[in-house]
Scaffold this active site. Structure first.
Site, PDB file in Angstrom:
ATOM      1  N   TYR A   1      -5.507 -16.159   5.380  1.00 52.21           N
ATOM      2  CA  TYR A   1      -4.236 -15.486   5.654  1.00 52.21           C
ATOM      3  C   TYR A   1      -4.498 -14.519   6.811  1.00 52.21           C
ATOM      4  O   TYR A   1      -5.555 -13.876   6.856  1.00 52.21           O
ATOM      5  CB  TYR A   1      -3.756 -14.726   4.415  1.00 52.21           C
ATOM      6  CG  TYR A   1      -2.380 -14.109   4.580  1.00 52.21           C
ATOM      7  CD1 TYR A   1      -1.242 -14.889   4.419  1.00 52.21           C
ATOM      8  CD2 TYR A   1      -2.230 -12.760   4.914  1.00 52.21           C
ATOM      9  CE1 TYR A   1       0.016 -14.339   4.574  1.00 52.21           C
ATOM     10  CE2 TYR A   1      -0.974 -12.208   5.080  1.00 52.21           C
ATOM     11  CZ  TYR A   1       0.148 -12.997   4.908  1.00 52.21           C
ATOM     12  OH  TYR A   1       1.407 -12.458   5.081  1.00 52.21           O
TER      13      TYR A   1
ATOM     14  N   HIS B   1      -6.882 -11.199   6.964  1.00 56.58           N
ATOM     15  CA  HIS B   1      -7.439 -10.995   5.625  1.00 56.58           C
ATOM     16  C   HIS B   1      -8.736 -11.776   5.411  1.00 56.58           C
ATOM     17  O   HIS B   1      -9.067 -12.123   4.275  1.00 56.58           O
ATOM     18  CB  HIS B   1      -6.407 -11.384   4.558  1.00 56.58           C
ATOM     19  CG  HIS B   1      -5.317 -10.383   4.399  1.00 56.58           C
ATOM     20  ND1 HIS B   1      -4.332 -10.205   5.338  1.00 56.58           N
ATOM     21  CD2 HIS B   1      -5.065  -9.479   3.412  1.00 56.58           C
ATOM     22  CE1 HIS B   1      -3.505  -9.243   4.947  1.00 56.58           C
ATOM     23  NE2 HIS B   1      -3.926  -8.791   3.794  1.00 56.58           N
TER      24      HIS B   1
ATOM     25  N   ASP C   1      -7.312  -3.280  -1.599  1.00 55.58           N
ATOM     26  CA  ASP C   1      -8.066  -4.225  -0.794  1.00 55.58           C
ATOM     27  C   ASP C   1      -9.500  -4.232  -1.311  1.00 55.58           C
ATOM     28  O   ASP C   1     -10.135  -3.172  -1.421  1.00 55.58           O
ATOM     29  CB  ASP C   1      -8.047  -3.827   0.688  1.00 55.58           C
ATOM     30  CG  ASP C   1      -6.679  -4.031   1.317  1.00 55.58           C
ATOM     31  OD1 ASP C   1      -5.831  -4.703   0.699  1.00 55.58           O
ATOM     32  OD2 ASP C   1      -6.465  -3.512   2.432  1.00 55.58           O
TER      33      ASP C   1
ATOM     34  N   ASP D   1     -11.642 -10.486   5.989  1.00 52.34           N
ATOM     35  CA  ASP D   1     -12.716  -9.549   5.656  1.00 52.34           C
ATOM     36  C   ASP D   1     -12.443  -8.773   4.374  1.00 52.34           C
ATOM     37  O   ASP D   1     -13.107  -7.784   4.080  1.00 52.34           O
ATOM     38  CB  ASP D   1     -12.950  -8.572   6.815  1.00 52.34           C
ATOM     39  CG  ASP D   1     -11.718  -7.740   7.147  1.00 52.34           C
ATOM     40  OD1 ASP D   1     -10.628  -8.008   6.571  1.00 52.34           O
ATOM     41  OD2 ASP D   1     -11.826  -6.817   7.976  1.00 52.34           O
ATOM     42  N   HIS D   2     -11.458  -9.228   3.591  1.00 47.71           N
ATOM     43  CA  HIS D   2     -11.185  -8.598   2.304  1.00 47.71           C
ATOM     44  C   HIS D   2     -10.198  -9.462   1.522  1.00 47.71           C
ATOM     45  O   HIS D   2      -9.607 -10.391   2.065  1.00 47.71           O
ATOM     46  CB  HIS D   2     -10.613  -7.188   2.477  1.00 47.71           C
ATOM     47  CG  HIS D   2      -9.224  -7.152   3.070  1.00 47.71           C
ATOM     48  ND1 HIS D   2      -8.975  -7.287   4.423  1.00 47.71           N
ATOM     49  CD2 HIS D   2      -8.004  -7.004   2.476  1.00 47.71           C
ATOM     50  CE1 HIS D   2      -7.677  -7.215   4.653  1.00 47.71           C
ATOM     51  NE2 HIS D   2      -7.053  -7.049   3.475  1.00 47.71           N
TER      52      HIS D   2
ATOM     53  N   HIS E   1      -6.758  -8.895  -0.760  1.00 45.62           N
ATOM     54  CA  HIS E   1      -5.706  -7.920  -1.056  1.00 45.62           C
ATOM     55  C   HIS E   1      -4.979  -8.326  -2.333  1.00 45.62           C
ATOM     56  O   HIS E   1      -4.566  -9.481  -2.492  1.00 45.62           O
ATOM     57  CB  HIS E   1      -4.724  -7.886   0.124  1.00 45.62           C
ATOM     58  CG  HIS E   1      -3.436  -7.186  -0.147  1.00 45.62           C
ATOM     59  ND1 HIS E   1      -3.251  -5.847   0.123  1.00 45.62           N
ATOM     60  CD2 HIS E   1      -2.252  -7.639  -0.654  1.00 45.62           C
ATOM     61  CE1 HIS E   1      -2.005  -5.507  -0.192  1.00 45.62           C
ATOM     62  NE2 HIS E   1      -1.385  -6.576  -0.682  1.00 45.62           N
TER      63      HIS E   1
ATOM     64  N   HIS F   1       0.831  -1.203   0.000  1.00 48.23           N
ATOM     65  CA  HIS F   1       0.000   0.000   0.000  1.00 48.23           C
ATOM     66  C   HIS F   1       0.868   1.258   0.000  1.00 48.23           C
ATOM     67  O   HIS F   1       0.460   2.307  -0.505  1.00 48.23           O
ATOM     68  CB  HIS F   1      -0.922   0.008   1.222  1.00 48.23           C
ATOM     69  CG  HIS F   1      -2.051  -0.974   1.134  1.00 48.23           C
ATOM     70  ND1 HIS F   1      -3.171  -0.770   0.359  1.00 48.23           N
ATOM     71  CD2 HIS F   1      -2.212  -2.193   1.721  1.00 48.23           C
ATOM     72  CE1 HIS F   1      -3.982  -1.814   0.481  1.00 48.23           C
ATOM     73  NE2 HIS F   1      -3.425  -2.688   1.309  1.00 48.23           N
TER      74      HIS F   1
END
Length: 244
Positions: A220, A223, A193, A225-226, A228, A186
């Site tokens: 992972y 991660h 994301d 909730d999204h 990447h 990022h």
């Protein structure tokens, strides 16, 4: 709405003009686009900044695990990406970028060169001048543009389902505030994301064929909730709950 209708009309006119003059024609001044205009047909062996501009727009049309270089050299891999792009949009899939291909690209981009379904604001909810990351502001913004074109390809491959971006570029201050890794992509502007629908696993699986070298999803750490996606020099995919 007026801008979109005008864009479609312009695209149709350019497509008809390209068909009239044939494959060997150039995309001349009459085809001018407010973002970028190609002035010649490109094929294997071509080189230059116009090839780089094309590569930015087709880099999301690759095979699983492949990354297309932005090197300005129209080699076999660029031709293959162009062919996939053409097939995806119902064009003659010959791997040669001519008027019809450029016409479709013009219809897919806004005046600031972003693809029509994404904006710089979506990729930067942290620091509007793109400063404070791990690279210069100009590089971070350039990286975000490349990411958006990959997401545009992914979106189309998923059936033109809208993709929701919860986080993109972060300055070091923003990254620290959300507990991001000190080496997070990022900070480079090339990460996004994704939330919403399709499912996180569907997003993670689809991302494998659109030029993303870093894919992290359900299973992972942090991660679930999204999903990447990013461009990492050291490729790494991990979404255990999704089968990889």
């Amino acid at each position: 709405m007026f801008r979109r209708v005008s864009r479609l009309l312009l695209s149709f006119v350019m497509l008809m003009a390209g068909a009239a003059v044939g494959v060997g024609a150039t995309a001349g001044a009459a085809h001018a686009d407010s973002c970028y205009t190609w002035n010649r047909t490109l094929s294997q062996g071509s080189s230059g900044s116009d090839v780089t501009q094309l590569q930015i727009r087709v880099a999301g049309w690759v095979t699983s695990g492949e990354r297309l270089s932005y090197d300005g050299q129209y080699g076999a891999r660029t031709a293959a990406a162009v062919k996939k792009f053409q097939a995806a949009y119902g064009l003659g899939a010959d791997g040669v970028a001519g008027p019809a291909t450029f016409s479709k690209i013009y219809a897919l981009q806004d005046a600031d060169c972003t693809p029509v379904h994404f904006t710089y604001a979506e990729l930067n909810k942290c620091n509007s001048d793109w400063s404070g990351g791990a690279v210069s502001a100009a590089t971070a913004k350039s990286n975000a543009l490349k990411t958006m074109w990959k997401l545009e390809a992914m979106r189309h491959a998923l059936g033109d389902v809208p993709l929701t971006i919860s986080s993109g570029f972060r300055s070091r201050a923003c990254n620290s505030a959300v507990g991001g890794s000190s080496t997070s992509r990022h900070l480079y502007g090339d990460a996004a994301d994704l939330t919403g629908s399709p499912s996180f696993c569907r997003l993670a699986q689809q991302a494998r064929t659109h030029g993303f070298s870093e894919i992290l999803g359900p299973g992972y750490p942090d991660h679930n909730d999204h999903t990447h996606v990013a461009l990492d020099p050291s490729p790494y995919w991990s979404a255990p709950n999704c089968g990889f």
